[in-house]
Design an enzyme around this catalytic site. Structure first.
Site, PDB file in Angstrom:
ATOM      1  N   ASP A 130      71.090 -23.525  14.761  1.00  0.00           N
ATOM      2  CA  ASP A 130      69.980 -24.255  14.150  1.00  0.00           C
ATOM      3  C   ASP A 130      70.492 -25.663  13.874  1.00  0.00           C
ATOM      4  OD1 ASP A 130      68.101 -25.435  12.381  1.00  0.00           O
ATOM      5  OD2 ASP A 130      67.412 -23.452  11.769  1.00  0.00           O
TER       6      ASP A 130
ATOM      7  N   HIS B  35      52.314  -7.675  16.016  1.00  0.00           N
ATOM      8  CA  HIS B  35      52.480  -8.777  15.057  1.00  0.00           C
ATOM      9  C   HIS B  35      52.430  -8.255  13.617  1.00  0.00           C
ATOM     10  CE1 HIS B  35      52.010 -13.420  14.841  1.00  0.00           C
ATOM     11  NE2 HIS B  35      52.717 -12.968  13.823  1.00  0.00           N
ATOM     12  N   LEU B  36      53.394  -7.397  13.313  1.00  0.00           N
ATOM     13  CA  LEU B  36      53.446  -6.743  12.002  1.00  0.00           C
ATOM     14  C   LEU B  36      54.456  -7.386  11.050  1.00  0.00           C
ATOM     15  CD1 LEU B  36      53.370  -2.973  13.096  1.00  0.00           C
ATOM     16  CD2 LEU B  36      51.459  -4.404  12.360  1.00  0.00           C
ATOM     17  N   GLY B  37      55.044  -8.515  11.432  1.00  0.00           N
ATOM     18  CA  GLY B  37      56.122  -9.102  10.650  1.00  0.00           C
ATOM     19  C   GLY B  37      55.828  -9.243   9.172  1.00  0.00           C
TER      20      GLY B  37
ATOM     21  N   VAL C 165      60.620 -11.836  16.403  1.00  0.00           N
ATOM     22  CA  VAL C 165      59.572 -11.741  15.381  1.00  0.00           C
ATOM     23  C   VAL C 165      59.115 -13.151  14.987  1.00  0.00           C
ATOM     24  CG1 VAL C 165      60.329  -9.524  14.453  1.00  0.00           C
ATOM     25  CG2 VAL C 165      61.292 -11.633  13.530  1.00  0.00           C
ATOM     26  N   ALA C 166      59.344 -14.129  15.886  1.00  0.00           N
ATOM     27  CA  ALA C 166      59.014 -15.531  15.584  1.00  0.00           C
ATOM     28  C   ALA C 166      57.672 -15.904  16.195  1.00  0.00           C
ATOM     29  CB  ALA C 166      60.130 -16.439  16.098  1.00  0.00           C
ATOM     30  N   ARG C 167      57.697 -16.442  17.411  1.00  0.00           N
ATOM     31  CA  ARG C 167      56.493 -16.832  18.137  1.00  0.00           C
ATOM     32  C   ARG C 167      56.648 -16.394  19.584  1.00  0.00           C
ATOM     33  NH1 ARG C 167      54.839 -17.213  13.781  1.00  0.00           N
ATOM     34  NH2 ARG C 167      53.802 -18.953  12.721  1.00  0.00           N
TER      35      ARG C 167
ATOM     36  N   ASP D  22      57.580  -8.410  18.538  1.00  0.00           N
ATOM     37  CA  ASP D  22      56.456  -8.320  17.608  1.00  0.00           C
ATOM     38  C   ASP D  22      55.408  -9.384  17.890  1.00  0.00           C
ATOM     39  OD1 ASP D  22      55.158  -7.228  15.238  1.00  0.00           O
ATOM     40  OD2 ASP D  22      55.730  -9.088  14.219  1.00  0.00           O
TER      41      ASP D  22
ATOM     42  N   GLU E 162      47.808 -13.073  22.142  1.00  0.00           N
ATOM     43  CA  GLU E 162      47.654 -11.919  21.269  1.00  0.00           C
ATOM     44  C   GLU E 162      46.181 -11.588  21.087  1.00  0.00           C
ATOM     45  OE1 GLU E 162      49.869 -12.582  17.681  1.00  0.00           O
ATOM     46  OE2 GLU E 162      51.794 -12.555  18.712  1.00  0.00           O
TER      47      GLU E 162
ATOM     48  N   LYS F  81      64.367 -19.607   6.621  1.00  0.00           N
ATOM     49  CA  LYS F  81      64.186 -18.558   5.609  1.00  0.00           C
ATOM     50  C   LYS F  81      64.385 -17.165   6.200  1.00  0.00           C
ATOM     51  CE  LYS F  81      60.007 -19.579   4.491  1.00  0.00           C
ATOM     52  NZ  LYS F  81      59.749 -20.621   5.517  1.00  0.00           N
ATOM     53  N   VAL F  82      63.629 -16.858   7.267  1.00  0.00           N
ATOM     54  CA  VAL F  82      63.682 -15.512   7.839  1.00  0.00           C
ATOM     55  C   VAL F  82      65.011 -15.284   8.535  1.00  0.00           C
ATOM     56  CG1 VAL F  82      62.587 -13.912   9.444  1.00  0.00           C
ATOM     57  CG2 VAL F  82      61.171 -15.462   8.076  1.00  0.00           C
TER      58      VAL F  82
END
Length: 617
Positions: free
Chosen positions: A244, A353-355, A303-305, A329, A334, A224-225
Site C-alpha cells: 500500500d 457481496h456479503l462482506g 472482498v474489495a471490488r 465476494d 453484480e 481499515k479492512v
C-alpha cells in the site's frame, strides 16, 4: 467578471471526503484536524459556512411556498428511503421527524423530496440531479449508509448547497471477518465438500486442503479492512506482507507486517487478499501479466471490488493451474451472469457481496450515518463529508488555473514514485509577489493532496478533510512562500512540488539534492510543466505524456515519432529540454492514445534512450 469554467466547477464539485479512513471516527460531529502549515493564510468564509446557511441562501431564491413553510413541529424531516437499523432510527427521532418510505420509484421520490430536509439511502436509491431540483432547495443533507457514493450525484448536490455524508468505518470488522472466512474455507475446500455431502457423497481424499500455518499472505491495500485481515491472519500463524503506497510503516510493523513493493508481494505470496479500491489505477490490476508473476498455485481472496480483477484472465489462470483457487465476494457485474464461467468454476468459492452483511455491522452503519446526518443538520461539518463546501465565485475564478495546476503536479508526482515506501514528505513552494495575508493556499494544498492520493485510493479530498486524510496516510505537506518580483495582480508565479525520501521511476525527475522535483506555471490560463528534476521544460499539461531521457544527438525525435506513428499513436506535441549540446536531454511527448506495452518496450530499447516513463493526467 468572467464565468468560472465548467471543467473547474466540476473538479471542485468532485472534491469529497475520505471514503476509506485509516482510523474509525467516533462520531460524525468530530471536527477535522487542520494540518499545521507555515503559510496557512486567512480561513475562507465558505469553508466554515454551515450546510444550513448555504441551503437557506439557496432557498431564498428558489424555494417554493411549500418548502418555505418549515418542518413539522419545528423539527427537520428525514426521509429514510431504505431499511435502516433501529438504533439509527432512534437517534434520528430524537431531533427529527422520520419518514420511512421504502422502494420509492424515481417519480415518487421526486414528489416527496420537497417535504424533506435530509434523506438516507443505501445503494439501491439513486439521488439524481432531478431529485435535487425537485427538492426546491429544501434538501440539506444526503446520508449514504455505507461507503460508496456512486448512486448520489455529487455535482448536483454541491450546486444545490446540499451536504453528502457517508458511513465509512462501521463495516470494517465484518468485511475483515468475511475475508478470513473465505480464506479458511478456500484452503480446506469447505464449500465443495459441503456440496458433495449434500449430493450423498463421501469423498475424503478428493478434498484434501492446504494449511495456513507458515504460509505467506500478501494483503494488497493496507487500510481499515486490510489491516484487520492482517491481524487475524497473524493469529492463524501466517507470515503477512502488504503493499500500500500510503500505509504508514510504523503501523504495519506494530502488527508484524512488512510493507513491500507490488511486484514483491505478487512473487512471495502463497495467498493474496485484495483490499484496494477500484480506481483507474487499480482497474483489472490482476490480469494475465500479473498472474504470470505469481507463484504457481497461488490462492486469491477478493472482498474489495470486483473490477480489480480481470475475470476472464482469472478463469484462464485457474484453468492452467497458475492460480489454484479463488474465493470471491465481489464481481465486475453484480449479480454476475447465471452462466458465469468464473462463478461456476470448480476451484472458485463465490458469495453474493456479503462482506458487510452481519447484524452488528448493519446496526453500526445505521448509528454512524444517523450521527453524521444529525451533525450535519446541526450545521457541523464532519470528516465523513463527501462533497466540497461552497467557495466564493471570485476565489474560484482567480485560483482556477492554479488549482488545476496543483492537482496535475500531484498526479504526475505520485506516478513517478517507485518502491514500497510511498509518499511521506512533500514540500510545496509558492513563488508569488503577494503576502501570506493576501493568498490563502488551502485550496491549492487540498488539490495537491487530491492529486497525490486520489489516483491510487478511493479517497475524496476537499478543503474540510485534505489535511486530515493526508495525516492519516502519513503524508506531511509543508508549504513555503518564496517572494518574487512579479505582477501582484497574479496570485502566483510558479508552484514547485518536491517529494523527499522516495525512489523515482525516472531518475531525471530527481534534483541534484536527491528529491523528486516538479515545477509548474500558468501561461495564458493554461497549466504548464516547466521543471522536471534538473531539466527545464515547457509542457502544456493536457492528456498523457511520455518523458524520455536521451543522449542529445540528431535523429532522436524522428526515431521516437516514427515508432509511435507506426503504431497509430497520435502525437499532440513534442518538447525537448537539455543540459547542453550533445549532452543529456529530456524529451516530452504528448500523446492522444495510450501506447501499448509493446510500443513502450520498443521505445525503451532505442540505444541512445537512457530511461522513459509514461504518465497519465
Amino acid at each position: 467578471m468572467a464565468a468560472v469554467s465548467t471543467t473547474f466547477k466540476a473538479a471542485v464539485a468532485s472534491l469529497g471526503a475520505e471514503a476509506r479512513l485509516a482510523a474509525p471516527v467516533a462520531s460524525s460531529a468530530r471536527k477535522v484536524e487542520l494540518h499545521s502549515s507555515s503559510f496557512a493564510g486567512k480561513p475562507l468564509k465558505a469553508a466554515t459556512s454551515s450546510p444550513q446557511n448555504v441551503a437557506r441562501s439557496s432557498r431564498r431564491s428558489r424555494a417554493t411556498p411549500r418548502a418555505q413553510g418549515g418542518s413539522i413541529e419545528g423539527k427537520p424531516t428525514v426521509l429514510v428511503a431504505e431499511k435502516l437499523g433501529s438504533a439509527g432510527l432512534e437517534l434520528l427521532k430524537k431531533i427529527a421527524n422520520v419518514d420511512c418510505s421504502y422502494n420509492l420509484t424515481p417519480e415518487e421520490l421526486c414528489a416527496k423530496i420537497s417535504l424533506c430536509d435530509a434523506i438516507i439511502v443505501r445503494s439501491g436509491t439513486k439521488v439524481t440531479r432531478e431529485v435535487f431540483e425537485a427538492s426546491n432547495g429544501r434538501l440539506k443533507v444526503v446520508g449514504r449508509a455505507g461507503v460508496g457514493i456512486d448512486n448520489v450525484d455529487l455535482h448536483a448536490a454541491t450546486e444545490a448547497g446540499c451536504l453528502v455524508v457517508n458511513a465509512p468505518t462501521a463495516n470494517t470488522v465484518a468485511a475483515a471477518e468475511h475475508g478470513i472466512a473465505l480464506l479458511t474455507a478456500m484452503s480446506r475446500n469447505i464449500a465443495q465438500a459441503d456440496a458433495s455431502m449434500k449430493r450423498g457423497e463421501w469423498k475424503r481424499s478428493k478434498y484434501i486442503g492446504t494449511s495456513l500455518v507458515d504460509k505467506t499472505l500478501a494483503v494488497m491495500g493496507f487500510g481499515k479492512v486490510g489491516s484487520e485481515v492482517a491481524r487475524r491472519a497473524k493469529g492463524l500463524g501466517m507470515h503477512v506482507i502488504a503493499h500500500d503506497p500510503y500505509a504508514p510503516a510504523d503501523r504495519a510493523h506494530a502488527i508484524g507486517v512488512d510493507l513491500v513493493s507490488f511486484d514483491e508481494a505478487l512473487q512471495r505470496a502463497d495467498f493474496i487478499s485484495l483490499h484496494m479500491p477500484l480506481t483507474p489505477a487499480t482497474d483489472k490490476m490482476l490480469n494475465d501479466e500479473t498472474f504470470a508473476k505469481m507463484k504457481k498455485g497461488v490462492r486469491i481472496v477478493n472482498v474489495a471490488r470486483g473490477g480489480v480483477i480481470d475475470e476472464a484472465a482469472l478463469v484462464r489462470a485457474l484453468d492452467n493451474g497458475q492460480v489454484a483457487q479463488a474465493a470471491l465476494d465481489v464481481f465486475t457485474e453484480e449479480p454476475p451472469a447465471a452462466d458465469s464461467a468464473l462463478v461456476l468454476h470448480a476451484n472458485v468459492i463465490a458469495t453474493p457481496h456479503l462482506g458487510a452483511s452481519t447484524t452488528e455491522a448493519q446496526e453500526g452503519v445505521a448509528v454512524e450515518i444517523a450521527e453524521a446526518v444529525v451533525g450535519a443538520l446541526k450545521g457541523e461539518l464532519a470528516s465523513t463529508a463527501v462533497n466540497a463546501p461552497m467557495v466564493p465565485a471570485e476565489v474560484l475564478e482567480e485560483l482556477s488555473p492554479y488549482v488545476e495546476l496543483a492537482e496535475k503536479l500531484g498526479r504526475l508526482a505520485v506516478q513517478l514514485v517507485s518502491g514500497g515506501a510511498g509518499v511521506r514528505d512533500v514540500k510545496v513552494t509558492y513563488r508569488t509577489a503577494r503576502s501570506s495575508e493576501d493568498l490563502d493556499t488551502r485550496l491549492l494544498r487540498a488539490m495537491i493532496a487530491k492529486g497525490l492520493i486520489e489516483p491510487i485510493s478511493n479517497a475524496y479530498i476537499n478543503l474540510v478533510n485534505a489535511d486530515y486524510v493526508a495525516k492519516q496516510r502519513g503524508i506531511r505537506i509543508r508549504e513555503e512562500r518564496q517572494p518574487v518580483d512579479v505582477d501582484e495582480a497574479l496570485p502566483l508565479d510558479t508552484i514547485l512540488l518536491e517529494i523527499t525520501h522516495v525512489q523515482s521511476k525516472l531518475a531525471s525527475a530527481v534534483s541534484e539534492e536527491g528529491v523528486i522535483t516538479l515545477g509548474g506555471k500558468v501561461k495564458d490560463g493554461v497549466p504548464h510543466l516547466i521543471q522536471v528534476g534538473r531539466f527545464s521544460t515547457d509542457i502544456e499539461l493536457e492528456g498523457s505524456l511520455l518523458l524520455c531521457r536521451q543522449v542529445d544527438q540528431p535523429g532522436m525525435i524522428g526515431t521516437v515519432g516514427m515508432l509511435l506513428g507506426s503504431h497509430d499513436v497520435n502525437i499532440s506535441f513534442m518538447s525537448v529540454g537539455r543540459t547542453g549540446p550533445r549532452k543529456h536531454a529530456l524529451m516530452a511527448i504528448g500523446v492522444d492514445e495510450e501506447p501499448s506495452r509493446e510500443v513502450l518496450r520498443d521505445i525503451n530499447s532505442i540505444p541512445a534512450l537512457e530511461e522513459m516513463v509514461f504518465l497519465k493526467l
